[in-house]
Design a protein around this motif. Structure first.
Motif, PDB file in Angstrom:
ATOM      1  N   ASN A 504      -1.435   6.512   5.502  1.00 31.21           N
ATOM      2  CA  ASN A 504      -1.083   5.337   6.305  1.00 31.21           C
ATOM      3  C   ASN A 504       0.233   4.718   5.832  1.00 31.21           C
ATOM      4  OD1 ASN A 504      -1.205   3.241   8.121  1.00 31.21           O
ATOM      5  ND2 ASN A 504      -3.248   2.576   7.549  1.00 31.21           N
ATOM      6  N   ALA A 505       0.400   4.614   4.512  1.00 34.34           N
ATOM      7  CA  ALA A 505       1.628   4.028   3.968  1.00 34.34           C
ATOM      8  C   ALA A 505       2.841   4.876   4.338  1.00 34.34           C
ATOM      9  CB  ALA A 505       1.520   3.892   2.454  1.00 34.34           C
ATOM     10  N   ALA A 506       2.684   6.212   4.260  1.00 35.99           N
ATOM     11  CA  ALA A 506       3.804   7.100   4.605  1.00 35.99           C
ATOM     12  C   ALA A 506       4.140   7.004   6.092  1.00 35.99           C
ATOM     13  CB  ALA A 506       3.462   8.539   4.228  1.00 35.99           C
ATOM     14  N   GLY A 507       3.106   7.010   6.953  1.00 39.57           N
ATOM     15  CA  GLY A 507       3.338   6.907   8.389  1.00 39.57           C
ATOM     16  C   GLY A 507       3.966   5.579   8.771  1.00 39.57           C
ATOM     17  N   SER A 508       3.507   4.494   8.137  1.00 33.95           N
ATOM     18  CA  SER A 508       4.064   3.175   8.435  1.00 33.95           C
ATOM     19  C   SER A 508       5.506   3.071   7.961  1.00 33.95           C
ATOM     20  CB  SER A 508       3.205   2.084   7.782  1.00 33.95           C
ATOM     21  OG  SER A 508       1.915   2.047   8.363  1.00 33.95           O
ATOM     22  N   SER A 509       5.808   3.659   6.812  1.00 35.37           N
ATOM     23  CA  SER A 509       7.194   3.683   6.331  1.00 35.37           C
ATOM     24  C   SER A 509       8.081   4.458   7.298  1.00 35.37           C
ATOM     25  CB  SER A 509       7.269   4.321   4.944  1.00 35.37           C
ATOM     26  OG  SER A 509       6.650   3.500   3.973  1.00 35.37           O
ATOM     27  N   VAL A 543      -4.812   5.357  11.015  1.00 29.83           N
ATOM     28  CA  VAL A 543      -3.836   6.004  10.141  1.00 29.83           C
ATOM     29  C   VAL A 543      -2.760   6.723  10.957  1.00 29.83           C
ATOM     30  CG1 VAL A 543      -3.552   7.834   8.424  1.00 29.83           C
ATOM     31  CG2 VAL A 543      -5.449   6.221   8.211  1.00 29.83           C
ATOM     32  N   GLN A 544      -3.131   7.280  12.110  1.00 35.03           N
ATOM     33  CA  GLN A 544      -2.211   8.113  12.882  1.00 35.03           C
ATOM     34  C   GLN A 544      -1.164   7.323  13.660  1.00 35.03           C
ATOM     35  OE1 GLN A 544      -4.718  10.595  15.351  1.00 35.03           O
ATOM     36  NE2 GLN A 544      -4.161  12.383  14.151  1.00 35.03           N
ATOM     37  N   VAL A 545      -1.500   6.099  14.084  1.00 37.71           N
ATOM     38  CA  VAL A 545      -0.670   5.386  15.059  1.00 37.71           C
ATOM     39  C   VAL A 545       0.778   5.271  14.612  1.00 37.71           C
ATOM     40  CG1 VAL A 545      -0.236   3.112  16.085  1.00 37.71           C
ATOM     41  CG2 VAL A 545      -2.499   4.122  16.201  1.00 37.71           C
ATOM     42  N   SER A 546       1.008   4.742  13.412  1.00 33.46           N
ATOM     43  CA  SER A 546       2.388   4.508  12.977  1.00 33.46           C
ATOM     44  C   SER A 546       3.180   5.805  12.911  1.00 33.46           C
ATOM     45  CB  SER A 546       2.404   3.797  11.620  1.00 33.46           C
ATOM     46  OG  SER A 546       1.631   4.509  10.668  1.00 33.46           O
ATOM     47  N   ALA A 570      -0.481  11.589  22.609  1.00 37.04           N
ATOM     48  CA  ALA A 570      -1.524  11.425  21.592  1.00 37.04           C
ATOM     49  C   ALA A 570      -1.827   9.951  21.325  1.00 37.04           C
ATOM     50  CB  ALA A 570      -1.094  12.116  20.299  1.00 37.04           C
ATOM     51  N   LEU A 571      -0.803   9.099  21.449  1.00 37.45           N
ATOM     52  CA  LEU A 571      -1.018   7.656  21.248  1.00 37.45           C
ATOM     53  C   LEU A 571      -1.899   7.068  22.331  1.00 37.45           C
ATOM     54  CD1 LEU A 571       2.527   6.421  20.193  1.00 37.45           C
ATOM     55  CD2 LEU A 571       0.425   6.094  18.882  1.00 37.45           C
ATOM     56  N   GLU A 578      -5.828  -2.721  18.524  1.00 39.81           N
ATOM     57  CA  GLU A 578      -4.706  -2.079  17.848  1.00 39.81           C
ATOM     58  C   GLU A 578      -3.642  -3.100  17.454  1.00 39.81           C
ATOM     59  OE1 GLU A 578      -2.537  -0.222  15.855  1.00 39.81           O
ATOM     60  OE2 GLU A 578      -4.036   1.143  16.700  1.00 39.81           O
ATOM     61  N   GLU A 579      -3.433  -3.251  16.142  1.00 42.34           N
ATOM     62  CA  GLU A 579      -2.465  -4.231  15.664  1.00 42.34           C
ATOM     63  C   GLU A 579      -1.025  -3.815  15.961  1.00 42.34           C
ATOM     64  OE1 GLU A 579      -3.770  -6.918  12.148  1.00 42.34           O
ATOM     65  OE2 GLU A 579      -3.962  -4.845  11.462  1.00 42.34           O
TER      66      GLU A 579
END
Length: 835
Positions: A504-509, A543-546, A570-571, A578-579
């Motif tokens: 999640n942290a990697a995807g958000s970054s 986890v996938q969204v970002s 996919a989104l 969803e935030e």
């Protein structure tokens, strides 16, 4: 025993009470105008009879309400004949599909969507057991209404009206409503039986309940398909415990007896409702709510193993990393030690995603199970405000470095860190993003001091907390601070052991870097994300969204428009929970600009913003991001006046780079070059460094303006700088924001090999210029009075001018707006936001 003939006569008598006004809410929903109405009908809901009665009674919403009796796949010719044979051209037609078999075939779904697209005056009412149809229609910009199973049951008032019609007292109606869960055919059967028995009036509630239970048993016996009824009946009873059913849950509850084929058979019969899924997500279902309630009432007293199966299901979901479901089943089974363990493990993610469930469960935990459980105590204190002073949510955190250091050195420091994190997420969930972000800053400082003084107390949970702080800053629009927190969350010593945190942290970054126009760095973080398996289950989508947003933006920055469509698909449609919904909307709209579908994206953006009103506030990322995107979409559609009207509602467009660039582009495309240049130069050095993509867009705007104003040297300087940034970042999308002719002229001034190599892929997303209708103050006054219905003489009198003056101003307005009469000029002026 009541004979079948007498029962049939009584049922017919009761059914003839169409005179009795029942299901007011359902009828009101059918009267609402929507292109598609999906009905989640189920056995015993009497949906067909209600639709038939409504269709024959006349409707104010349409010229013709036409029933279609055959299965949709067999009724294609009948459908087109009904539409073609309508006597009221221009009037609306509502096709109601009365065949009891629900729509499950994807091919039929596609046909219905094509039908809606082909005939703009036709609305559909369709029975279905899958949400795929309504989701596809919503994505296509159609208005969709869903009539759920809960909307189909008899209300308390309905049951009382039916009972009263056969002279049964209100006390009997109360028992019937409770025992039958309001399922129409069971209610009718029960009232029929009681109406024919003296016990209905003179008996006891136990005797009334016994009669109701006999009717319920008869109903349950008819639910499962013939040939497999006994086996499927046992499976159905076992599945009634579950809130969400997939093949794994079915295996747990039935000792591997249930197959996917069984679940599909239950879906086909309307007992299970398929949940919308995408990609490789396993199929899942929910049981029709009234039926689940009925089975729970009917089986609870008989099923001694029910609690054990719930606990088994709770453990299954705990292992599957779906803690909200684990928490729900453990609480229903009153397995409080397991409830506490789940809360302690997953309180952060559940507070952000399932706050209502967490609150409801926390207040039910007996006090003896909450001793020395900091997360549970913090949650209780948050929701009830009755905790001890040492964990009080109202104490806040110290703000000075010295007092934070002092707090970090005490045993209270770690507790205050956890409690503060709960409070920060609460601010975030409620839409108060500035308060959430400010608190997250101080929590991060406190965690640093605790890490220095007593690292073993905090190391294990710190990556989870930093991830949440990073998301908080992301939602507040501070992508720089967000990236710092997410970087530390990813690189925390324990992060590798918490897979969803690292992913999640990697995807958000990656999303943060893609948002600011740094595709190379975004690609690096996506590669980091790929090293960590994304958990299957509840955490998967979160986890996938970002990462999916980042992949979309990355492809668009590289001018790979077709590639961007895959992560967008996919989104899917952002859920109400969803935030990151605003970032999904932004990515979808950016893709629409690139594909020339700006109008549908404009509809989509406005619909999504209306669905998340508490999240579009001052201090949120959503407010400037969506305002900027709406202006850009309107410019792409040539709606200069509407874009200008929206820009005027912005308090300070220069306060955020997103709105600054969009408003500058508005001035540029409507010919106010000086205003555009002034805004572009408002982008300060710090913003230029933090938003290289927007800085590139500003430089390209300046280059194009200088070119049009006859300043080739200045244009060349800006062009050279923009190309240099693009070479460093790899972001090419900004070049699509200026006209083809301007790019060619700028290439002649300063040739760029980078631009030359991708020139055929650069397709401008905005017209070279956008018309802006400007009216004088006096013309505006005439328009405003004309809109009230005044005639020429009345307007002249009101404005103290001659009739000829008003006529002159009207002719000027017709020419400017492109109208031919008074009615049209008012309509068009309103559309252009002039009045």
């Amino acid at each position: 025993m009541v004979s079948a003939d007498i029962r049939a006569y009584a049922s017919e008598t009761l059914a003839s009470a169409e005179l009795i006004p029942l299901r007011h809410k359902l009828v009101a929903m059918l009267e609402k105008t929507a292109r598609l109405t999906t009905v989640h009908s189920f056995p015993g809901s009497s949906t067909a009879s209600v639709l038939r009665m409504w269709a024959s009674s006349g409707s104010s919403r349409a010229a013709l309400v036409a029933p279609v009796h055959r299965p949709i796949g067999e009724a294609v010719d009948e459908i087109h004949d009904l539409i073609a044979g309508t006597e009221s051209p221009g009037g609306r037609i509502v096709l109601t599909f009365l065949h009891p078999d629900p729509v499950t075939d994807p091919g039929v779904h596609a046909y219905l969507l094509e039908l809606l697209e082909q005939y703009g005056h036709v609305d559909l009412i369709v029975s279905t057991t899958h949400r795929r149809l309504e989701c596809a229609a919503q994505e296509g910009g159609l208005t969709v209404q869903t009539i759920s199973a809960d909307d189909l049951v008899f209300t308390k008032n309905d049951v009382h009206a039916l009972a009263s019609s056969v002279n049964l007292p209100a006390s009997v109606a109360e028992v019937v409503r409770h025992c039958t869960a309001g399922i129409p055919t069971v209610v009718m059967d029960t009232i029929t039986e009681l109406a024919l028995r003296p016990v209905a009036v003179s008996g006891s509630p136990d005797q009334w309940r016994a009669a109701a239970e006999r009717c319920v048993a008869r109903y349950l016996a008819t639910l499962t398909p013939s040939g497999r009824s006994s086996r499927l009946g046992i499976i159905l009873e076992a599945l009634s415990i579950a809130h969400l059913i997939d093949s794994d849950v079915a295996a747990v509850l039935t000792d591997n007896a249930a197959t996917t084929e069984d679940l599909l058979a239950l879906e086909q019969s309307g007992i299970l409702l398929a949940v919308q899924s995408s990609g490789d997500t396993p199929r899942a279902w929910t049981m029709t709510a009234p039926l689940r309630t009925l089975l729970s009432l009917h089986l609870r007293a008989q099923d001694t193993a029910r609690g054990e199966r719930m606990i088994a299901l709770a453990h299954h979901h705990r292992r599957a990393q779906t803690p909200h479901l684990a928490l729900r089943y453990a609480a229903e089974a009153h397995e409080w030690p397991l409830v506490v363990d789940v809360v302690e493990e997953s309180w952060v993610s559940m507070l952000a995603q399932h706050m209502a469930l967490l609150r409801d469960v926390l207040v039910r935990i007996p006090p003896e199970y909450t001793q020395n459980k900091v997360a549970v105590q913090a949650g209780l204190n948050l929701f009830t405000r009755n905790g001890s002073r040492s964990t009080s949510m109202t104490d806040g955190l110290p703000r000075t470095v010295e007092t934070l250091r002092q707090l970090a050195a005490t045993d209270e420091g770690i507790d205050r860190l956890r409690i503060g994190s709960v409070q920060s997420i609460m601010h975030r969930v409620s839409g108060d993003f500035p308060a959430a972000a400010e608190l997250a800053v101080h929590l991060s400082q406190l965690s640093g001091y605790i890490l220095e003084i007593n690292p073993e107390r905090i190391t294990e949970e710190l990556p989870v907390l930093r991830l949440q702080w990073g998301i908080t800053h992301q939602l507040a629009g501070d992508l720089t601070t967000s990236s710092i927190e997410l970087n530390m969350a990813y690189r925390g010593r324990e992060a590798a052991d918490i897979g969803f945190v690292a992913a999640n942290a990697a995807g958000s970054s990656a999303m943060n870097w893609a948002m600011v126009g740094e595709p190379t760095r975004a690609q690096l973080w996506l590669e980091y994300q790929s090293k960590h398996p994304i958990p299957v289950g509840w955490l998967e989508q979160m986890v996938q969204v970002s990462g999916l947003v980042a992949r979309t933006l990355l492809a668009l920055d590289r001018l790979e428009v077709e590639t961007a469509g895959d992560p967008l698909a996919a989104l899917g449609e952002p859920s109400h929970r969803e935030e990151l919904w605003a970032y999904i909307v932004y990515a979808r709209c950016l893709h629409a600009l690139a594909t020339g579908t700006s109008f549908s994206a404009l509809v989509f953006l406005r619909r999504q913003r209306a669905a998340h009103p508490h999240r579009v506030r001052a201090g949120s990322a959503a407010m400037p991001l969506l305002a900027a995107m709406e202006i850009d979409l309107m410019l792409a559609c040539g709606e200069g006046n509407n874009a200008f009207a929206l820009a005027q509602t912005l308090t300070a467009p220069e306060s955020h780079p997103w709105t600054l660039i969009s408003v500058a582009r508005l001035h540029y495309l409507t010919g106010d070059y000086n205003a555009a240049l002034t805004l572009c130069r408002e982008l300060d050095a710090d913003q230029q460094a933090r938003y290289p993509g927007l800085h590139t867009e500003a430089l390209l705007l300046e280059a194009s303006i200088h070119l049009r104003m006859g300043h080739p040297v200045r244009a060349g300087n800006c062009w050279r700088w923009a190309v240099t940034i693009a070479e460093q970042t790899g972001a090419l999308r900004p070049f699509t924001t200026i006209a083809d002719a301007d790019i060619d002229e700028l290439q002649k001034i300063e040739h760029s090999e980078l631009v030359s190599n991708v020139r055929t892929d650069i397709r401008p997303v905005f017209p070279p210029a956008v018309p802006l209708v400007v009216v004088t103050e006096r013309e505006h006054a005439v328009l405003a009075l004309l809109a009230t219905g005044m005639g020429t003489a009345e307007i002249a009198k009101e404005l103290f001018v001659s009739i000829n003056t008003v006529k002159t101003q009207l002719r000027s307005l017709y020419q400017k707006i492109g109208a031919h009469n008074r009615h049209d000029v008012v309509i068009m002026a309103k559309h252009l936001s002039i009045i």
